[in-house]
Design a protein around this motif. Structure first.
Motif, PDB file in Angstrom:
ATOM      1  N   ILE A   1      20.137   9.524   2.181  1.00 33.60           N
ATOM      2  CA  ILE A   1      18.691   8.526   1.027  1.00 33.60           C
ATOM      3  C   ILE A   1      17.603   8.862   1.961  1.00 33.60           C
ATOM      4  CG2 ILE A   1      18.599   6.669   0.194  1.00 33.60           C
ATOM      5  CD1 ILE A   1      20.779   6.004   0.193  1.00 33.60           C
ATOM      6  N   GLY A   2      16.460   9.271   1.639  1.00 37.58           N
ATOM      7  CA  GLY A   2      14.956  10.090   1.955  1.00 37.58           C
ATOM      8  C   GLY A   2      13.883   8.347   1.839  1.00 37.58           C
ATOM      9  N   LEU A   3      13.004   8.546   2.755  1.00 37.22           N
ATOM     10  CA  LEU A   3      12.777   7.427   3.113  1.00 37.22           C
ATOM     11  C   LEU A   3      11.919   6.617   1.887  1.00 37.22           C
ATOM     12  CD1 LEU A   3      11.587   5.772   5.372  1.00 37.22           C
ATOM     13  CD2 LEU A   3      10.169   7.604   5.963  1.00 37.22           C
ATOM     14  N   LEU A   4      10.829   7.322   1.194  1.00 37.41           N
ATOM     15  CA  LEU A   4      10.655   6.678   0.262  1.00 37.41           C
ATOM     16  C   LEU A   4      11.942   5.873  -0.066  1.00 37.41           C
ATOM     17  CD1 LEU A   4       8.395   9.488  -1.661  1.00 37.41           C
ATOM     18  CD2 LEU A   4       7.708   7.771  -0.697  1.00 37.41           C
ATOM     19  N   TYR A   5      13.079   6.231  -1.298  1.00 37.12           N
ATOM     20  CA  TYR A   5      14.004   4.926  -1.669  1.00 37.12           C
ATOM     21  C   TYR A   5      13.911   3.821  -1.076  1.00 37.12           C
ATOM     22  CZ  TYR A   5      18.247   2.939  -3.794  1.00 37.12           C
ATOM     23  OH  TYR A   5      19.136   2.415  -4.402  1.00 37.12           O
ATOM     24  N   HIS A   6      13.917   3.888   0.603  1.00 41.32           N
ATOM     25  CA  HIS A   6      13.872   2.665   0.895  1.00 41.32           C
ATOM     26  C   HIS A   6      12.858   1.992   1.355  1.00 41.32           C
ATOM     27  CE1 HIS A   6      17.184   5.058   3.294  1.00 41.32           C
ATOM     28  NE2 HIS A   6      17.690   3.977   3.703  1.00 41.32           N
ATOM     29  N   ALA A   7      11.757   2.570   1.371  1.00 40.73           N
ATOM     30  CA  ALA A   7       9.857   1.956   0.670  1.00 40.73           C
ATOM     31  C   ALA A   7      10.270   1.794  -0.269  1.00 40.73           C
ATOM     32  CB  ALA A   7       8.959   2.899   1.345  1.00 40.73           C
ATOM     33  N   ALA A   8      10.701   1.970  -1.642  1.00 40.37           N
ATOM     34  CA  ALA A   8      10.204   1.141  -2.804  1.00 40.37           C
ATOM     35  C   ALA A   8      11.857  -0.102  -2.701  1.00 40.37           C
ATOM     36  CB  ALA A   8      10.860   2.374  -3.816  1.00 40.37           C
ATOM     37  N   LEU A   9      12.891  -0.415  -2.130  1.00 41.84           N
ATOM     38  CA  LEU A   9      13.880  -1.204  -2.132  1.00 41.84           C
ATOM     39  C   LEU A   9      13.260  -2.612  -0.934  1.00 41.84           C
ATOM     40  CD1 LEU A   9      17.172   0.110  -1.124  1.00 41.84           C
ATOM     41  CD2 LEU A   9      16.567  -0.869  -2.978  1.00 41.84           C
ATOM     42  N   SER A  10      12.459  -1.948  -0.466  1.00 41.73           N
ATOM     43  CA  SER A  10      11.197  -3.240  -0.220  1.00 41.73           C
ATOM     44  C   SER A  10      10.591  -3.893  -1.437  1.00 41.73           C
ATOM     45  CB  SER A  10      10.718  -3.144   0.725  1.00 41.73           C
ATOM     46  OG  SER A  10       8.843  -2.437   0.655  1.00 41.73           O
ATOM     47  N   GLY A  11       9.668  -3.465  -2.199  1.00 38.83           N
ATOM     48  CA  GLY A  11       9.456  -3.910  -3.509  1.00 38.83           C
ATOM     49  C   GLY A  11       7.619  -3.462  -2.940  1.00 38.83           C
ATOM     50  N   ASP A  12       7.382  -3.044  -1.995  1.00 38.80           N
ATOM     51  CA  ASP A  12       5.949  -3.589  -0.653  1.00 38.80           C
ATOM     52  C   ASP A  12       5.705  -1.974  -1.086  1.00 38.80           C
ATOM     53  OD1 ASP A  12       4.252  -5.342   0.711  1.00 38.80           O
ATOM     54  OD2 ASP A  12       4.684  -3.411   2.234  1.00 38.80           O
ATOM     55  N   VAL A  13       4.515  -2.136  -1.469  1.00 35.87           N
ATOM     56  CA  VAL A  13       3.309  -1.117  -1.918  1.00 35.87           C
ATOM     57  C   VAL A  13       2.915  -0.801  -0.658  1.00 35.87           C
ATOM     58  CG1 VAL A  13       1.451  -0.292  -3.525  1.00 35.87           C
ATOM     59  CG2 VAL A  13       2.808  -1.863  -4.256  1.00 35.87           C
ATOM     60  N   ASP A  14       2.290  -1.406   0.318  1.00 36.56           N
ATOM     61  CA  ASP A  14       1.665  -0.889   1.332  1.00 36.56           C
ATOM     62  C   ASP A  14       2.779  -0.283   1.901  1.00 36.56           C
ATOM     63  OD1 ASP A  14      -0.716  -2.319   1.217  1.00 36.56           O
ATOM     64  OD2 ASP A  14      -0.066  -3.691   2.375  1.00 36.56           O
ATOM     65  N   THR A  15       4.355  -0.983   2.498  1.00 41.59           N
ATOM     66  CA  THR A  15       5.367   0.217   3.065  1.00 41.59           C
ATOM     67  C   THR A  15       5.511   1.246   2.481  1.00 41.59           C
ATOM     68  OG1 THR A  15       6.363  -1.622   3.178  1.00 41.59           O
ATOM     69  CG2 THR A  15       7.825  -0.168   3.580  1.00 41.59           C
ATOM     70  N   LEU A  16       5.580   1.396   1.139  1.00 44.49           N
ATOM     71  CA  LEU A  16       5.416   3.023   0.290  1.00 44.49           C
ATOM     72  C   LEU A  16       4.683   3.987   0.895  1.00 44.49           C
ATOM     73  CD1 LEU A  16       6.492   1.501  -2.762  1.00 44.49           C
ATOM     74  CD2 LEU A  16       7.898   4.041  -1.623  1.00 44.49           C
ATOM     75  N   GLU A  17       3.402   3.082   0.575  1.00 45.50           N
ATOM     76  CA  GLU A  17       2.123   4.128   0.843  1.00 45.50           C
ATOM     77  C   GLU A  17       2.032   4.943   2.499  1.00 45.50           C
ATOM     78  OE1 GLU A  17      -1.448   1.405   0.593  1.00 45.50           O
ATOM     79  OE2 GLU A  17      -1.194   2.090  -2.046  1.00 45.50           O
ATOM     80  N   ALA A  18       2.947   3.587   3.639  1.00 45.75           N
ATOM     81  CA  ALA A  18       2.794   4.547   4.931  1.00 45.75           C
ATOM     82  C   ALA A  18       3.780   5.442   4.889  1.00 45.75           C
ATOM     83  CB  ALA A  18       4.029   3.046   5.736  1.00 45.75           C
ATOM     84  N   ALA A  19       5.003   5.108   4.291  1.00 48.86           N
ATOM     85  CA  ALA A  19       5.572   6.618   4.097  1.00 48.86           C
ATOM     86  C   ALA A  19       5.284   7.679   3.967  1.00 48.86           C
ATOM     87  CB  ALA A  19       7.546   6.424   3.282  1.00 48.86           C
ATOM     88  N   TRP A  20       4.124   7.492   2.248  1.00 50.43           N
ATOM     89  CA  TRP A  20       3.419   8.372   1.312  1.00 50.43           C
ATOM     90  C   TRP A  20       2.129   8.675   2.495  1.00 50.43           C
ATOM     91  CZ3 TRP A  20       5.050  10.692  -2.768  1.00 50.43           C
ATOM     92  CH2 TRP A  20       3.280  11.354  -3.967  1.00 50.43           C
ATOM     93  N   ASP A  21       1.969   8.579   3.066  1.00 53.18           N
ATOM     94  CA  ASP A  21       0.557   9.569   4.075  1.00 53.18           C
ATOM     95  C   ASP A  21       0.978   9.766   5.048  1.00 53.18           C
ATOM     96  OD1 ASP A  21      -0.867   7.151   2.943  1.00 53.18           O
ATOM     97  OD2 ASP A  21      -1.061   5.726   3.877  1.00 53.18           O
ATOM     98  N   ALA A  22       2.356   9.229   5.388  1.00 58.04           N
ATOM     99  CA  ALA A  22       2.901  10.032   6.880  1.00 58.04           C
ATOM    100  C   ALA A  22       3.804  11.516   5.902  1.00 58.04           C
ATOM    101  CB  ALA A  22       4.495   9.451   7.124  1.00 58.04           C
TER     102      ALA A  22
END
Length: 185
Positions: free
Chosen positions: A100-121
């Motif tokens: 299961i990819g990092l974006l899935y885990h970030a999306a589970l947080s519901g937090d856009v900043d966390t999604l952006e941290a994963a995406w930016d990396a």
């Protein structure tokens, strides 16, 4: 004792959603906080991360589990995730348990900043699956963020549901309303 009956197996299995049992097992076997259950290649924190088990993840970290990228992502710890990803950029492409990819885990947080941290990396794997995680999190901001980055509205989850079907089944009226609109915002 078979591997299936081991305390490690029971801890990792329980970390998929049984906080009380995880607490009991850690009380009896504190040394297993970071143990990997071999047949699943999964740690307790990874189990909690992909199931959205915030309480269990917090308990594991409190008991000394080593933080990891999928745990920080699911918990919405964007700053901590950025630090890990800066230190080891390959983690953006390193899936958690069950691939299961990092974006899935970030999306589970519901937090856009966390999604952006994963995406930016550089995390891109599992974009469509992440849409389903945003639905599980009941997060309109995460849902919109993923749609703007190209997540497919017709991507099916393991139950064969589209995102709209999954939002209806949740039930999550805000998600249904958002997914029923055709614009990406």
């Amino acid at each position: 004792m078979s591997d299936f009956e081991s305390p490690t197996h029971e801890l990792v299995a329980s970390a998929h959603g049984n906080a009380a049992r995880v607490r009991e097992l850690l009380d009896a076997h504190p040394e297993l906080v970071d143990a990997r259950y071999g047949p699943w290649n999964e740690s307790p924190l990874e189990a909690a991360a992909h199931t959205g088990g915030r309480e269990i993840a917090a308990l594991l970290l409190e008991r000394g589990a080593a933080p990891n990228h999928v745990g920080w992502a699911m918990l919405g710890r964007a700053a901590d995730l950025r630090i890990l990803l800066t230190g080891d950029p390959t983690l953006a492409h390193t899936p958690g348990a069950h691939g299961i990819g990092l974006l899935y885990h970030a999306a589970l947080s519901g937090d856009v900043d966390t999604l952006e941290a994963a995406w930016d990396a550089g995390a891109r794997d599992g974009l469509n699956a992440a849409l389903h995680a945003a639905i599980r999190a009941h997060s309109v901001p995460a849902l919109e963020w993923l749609l703007l980055r190209g997540a497919a509205r017709d991507a099916v989850n393991m139950r064969g549901q589209t995102p709209l079907d999954a939002a209806r089944a949740a039930p999550w009226d805000e998600g249904v309303a958002r997914l029923s609109r055709s614009d990406p915002r």
